[in-house]
Design a protein around this motif. Structure first.
Motif, mmCIF file in Angstrom:
data_model
loop_
_atom_site.group_PDB
_atom_site.id
_atom_site.type_symbol
_atom_site.label_atom_id
_atom_site.label_comp_id
_atom_site.label_asym_id
_atom_site.label_seq_id
_atom_site.Cartn_x
_atom_site.Cartn_y
_atom_site.Cartn_z
ATOM 1 N N VAL A 18 47.198 12.103 125.913
ATOM 2 C CA VAL A 18 46.643 11.755 124.606
ATOM 3 C C VAL A 18 46.266 10.278 124.559
ATOM 4 O O VAL A 18 45.183 9.898 124.099
ATOM 5 C CB VAL A 18 47.646 12.087 123.480
ATOM 6 N N LEU A 19 47.147 9.425 125.056
ATOM 7 C CA LEU A 19 46.842 7.993 125.106
ATOM 8 C C LEU A 19 45.694 7.715 126.068
ATOM 9 O O LEU A 19 44.832 6.874 125.784
ATOM 10 C CB LEU A 19 48.083 7.211 125.535
ATOM 11 N N ALA A 20 45.661 8.424 127.170
ATOM 12 C CA ALA A 20 44.575 8.233 128.131
ATOM 13 C C ALA A 20 43.235 8.592 127.506
ATOM 14 O O ALA A 20 42.229 7.912 127.728
ATOM 15 C CB ALA A 20 44.826 9.079 129.382
ATOM 16 N N ALA A 21 43.219 9.658 126.707
ATOM 17 C CA ALA A 21 41.981 10.066 126.043
ATOM 18 C C ALA A 21 41.543 9.018 125.015
ATOM 19 O O ALA A 21 40.357 8.696 124.911
ATOM 20 C CB ALA A 21 42.172 11.420 125.367
ATOM 21 N N ALA A 22 42.499 8.482 124.269
ATOM 22 C CA ALA A 22 42.177 7.445 123.283
ATOM 23 C C ALA A 22 41.651 6.197 123.984
ATOM 24 O O ALA A 22 40.706 5.556 123.521
ATOM 25 C CB ALA A 22 43.410 7.108 122.458
ATOM 26 N N ARG A 23 42.247 5.860 125.118
ATOM 27 C CA ARG A 23 41.807 4.686 125.877
ATOM 28 C C ARG A 23 40.402 4.912 126.442
ATOM 29 O O ARG A 23 39.580 3.987 126.483
ATOM 30 C CB ARG A 23 42.803 4.397 126.999
ATOM 31 N N GLU A 27 36.919 2.641 125.749
ATOM 32 C CA GLU A 27 36.000 2.125 126.760
ATOM 33 C C GLU A 27 34.573 2.557 126.468
ATOM 34 O O GLU A 27 33.628 1.778 126.647
ATOM 35 C CB GLU A 27 36.441 2.609 128.136
ATOM 36 N N GLU A 28 34.400 3.774 125.987
ATOM 37 C CA GLU A 28 33.062 4.294 125.695
ATOM 38 C C GLU A 28 32.367 3.518 124.578
ATOM 39 O O GLU A 28 31.145 3.344 124.606
ATOM 40 C CB GLU A 28 33.157 5.780 125.326
ATOM 41 N N VAL A 29 33.142 3.061 123.581
ATOM 42 C CA VAL A 29 32.527 2.357 122.443
ATOM 43 C C VAL A 29 32.698 0.840 122.537
ATOM 44 O O VAL A 29 32.373 0.109 121.596
ATOM 45 C CB VAL A 29 33.099 2.877 121.103
ATOM 46 N N VAL A 31 35.548 -0.989 122.961
ATOM 47 C CA VAL A 31 36.763 -1.561 122.370
ATOM 48 C C VAL A 31 37.757 -1.877 123.483
ATOM 49 O O VAL A 31 37.990 -1.046 124.365
ATOM 50 C CB VAL A 31 37.409 -0.574 121.369
ATOM 51 N N VAL A 32 38.329 -3.067 123.449
ATOM 52 C CA VAL A 32 39.372 -3.437 124.412
ATOM 53 C C VAL A 32 40.723 -3.140 123.763
ATOM 54 O O VAL A 32 41.190 -3.871 122.892
ATOM 55 C CB VAL A 32 39.284 -4.924 124.809
ATOM 56 N N ALA A 33 41.327 -2.032 124.178
ATOM 57 C CA ALA A 33 42.597 -1.596 123.586
ATOM 58 C C ALA A 33 43.767 -2.367 124.189
ATOM 59 O O ALA A 33 43.681 -2.903 125.295
ATOM 60 C CB ALA A 33 42.788 -0.100 123.823
ATOM 61 N N ILE A 34 44.863 -2.409 123.460
ATOM 62 C CA ILE A 34 46.064 -3.045 123.962
ATOM 63 C C ILE A 34 46.519 -2.341 125.238
ATOM 64 O O ILE A 34 46.345 -1.128 125.395
ATOM 65 C CB ILE A 34 47.185 -3.011 122.893
ATOM 66 N N THR A 59 41.921 -1.082 114.088
ATOM 67 C CA THR A 59 42.266 0.301 114.419
ATOM 68 C C THR A 59 41.829 0.670 115.818
ATOM 69 O O THR A 59 42.561 1.358 116.550
ATOM 70 C CB THR A 59 41.600 1.276 113.422
ATOM 71 N N GLY A 60 40.614 0.214 116.202
ATOM 72 C CA GLY A 60 40.062 0.660 117.478
ATOM 73 C C GLY A 60 39.945 2.168 117.494
ATOM 74 O O GLY A 60 39.608 2.788 116.481
ATOM 75 N N THR A 61 40.246 2.771 118.626
ATOM 76 C CA THR A 61 40.187 4.235 118.724
ATOM 77 C C THR A 61 41.578 4.860 118.689
ATOM 78 O O THR A 61 41.743 6.020 119.045
ATOM 79 C CB THR A 61 39.445 4.667 120.007
ATOM 80 N N GLY A 62 42.568 4.064 118.272
ATOM 81 C CA GLY A 62 43.895 4.633 118.028
ATOM 82 C C GLY A 62 44.934 4.407 119.103
ATOM 83 O O GLY A 62 46.033 4.954 118.999
ATOM 84 N N VAL A 63 44.628 3.620 120.123
ATOM 85 C CA VAL A 63 45.608 3.409 121.195
ATOM 86 C C VAL A 63 46.870 2.743 120.658
ATOM 87 O O VAL A 63 47.980 3.262 120.798
ATOM 88 C CB VAL A 63 45.002 2.583 122.348
#
Length: 217
Positions: A18-23, A27-29, A31-34, A59-63
């Motif tokens: 689930v986290l991998a999918a959010a990450r 990347e697709e949009v 966003v540099v997630a934590i 918020t980003g993509t929820g990571v």
């Protein structure tokens, strides 16, 4: 620290699908997630605080939201703020895939400094900041108002790609983060900590002292 030890520490708490999918969505949009190390630290903090109410700026993509929700109480609510409504839609998808009920995450679209003043004083256990670095000092001021005594504020990118520690780096974002670190370290009402996880995670606990800068009703 050797790169191998840093990588070992970053990956010590593994991310699931689930986290991998959010990450991947991040990347697709663009966003540099934590990182996973910072995310694990956020989960640990939320769990240690037995957090029921958390504010997230960016918020980003929820990571980071997934990490926070996984550490919070089962009845806890994450209030997450972002200017990009599409990013928040993707974050809600991530939260749903993780099995969190819709009422567990309150997404608010808008600029952080417009939204935060509308939130309740002294109500929150944890405030996580990962928005505009130039506004970090203003986020701190809002966090001091929003946090209950004993609550914690956290700032991602506190090392800012190794630029903060280099006094020759004087761009606006680097200077803002460097100034924030100094402000936190010198604040009498805060207990500071800088963790070298990911790109740096700056933490500060709001003291219970009656002399703290912001009192809670």
């Amino acid at each position: 620290m050797k790169p191998s030890s840093w990588s070992y520490a970053e990956e010590f708490v593994a991310e699931d699908a689930v986290l991998a999918a959010a990450r991947s969505r991040a990347e697709e949009v663009g966003v540099v997630a934590i990182g996973s190390g910072g995310g694990a630290a956020l989960r640990f903090l939320a769990s240690t605080l037995d957090a029921r109410a958390v504010v997230e700026i960016g918020t980003g993509t929820g990571v980071s939201g997934l990490w926070l929700l996984r550490g919070m109480r089962s009845d806890g609510v994450l209030t997450t703020v972002d200017i990009e409504t599409e990013h928040q839609r993707l974050a809600r998808q991530s939260f749903s895939e993780a099995g969190f009920a819709t009422q567990r995450a309150r997404t608010i679209s808008g600029a952080a400094l417009d939204v935060l003043p509308r939130l309740t004083d002294g109500h929150y256990d944890l405030v996580f900041c990962d928005g505009d670095k130039r506004e970090y000092s203003a986020y701190l001021a809002e966090a001091l108002r929003l946090l209950r005594p004993g609550g914690v504020v956290a700032f991602d990118n506190a090392l800012w790609h190794d630029r903060v520690a280099d006094p020759a780096q004087r761009d606006e974002e680097t200077v803002a983060i460097r100034d924030l670190g100094r402000e936190v370290a010198e604040h009498d009402g805060l207990v500071p900590l800088l963790l070298p996880v990911g790109d740096g995670l700056l933490l500060a606990k709001k003291e219970w002292s009656p002399d703290a800068e912001v009192s809670t009703p």
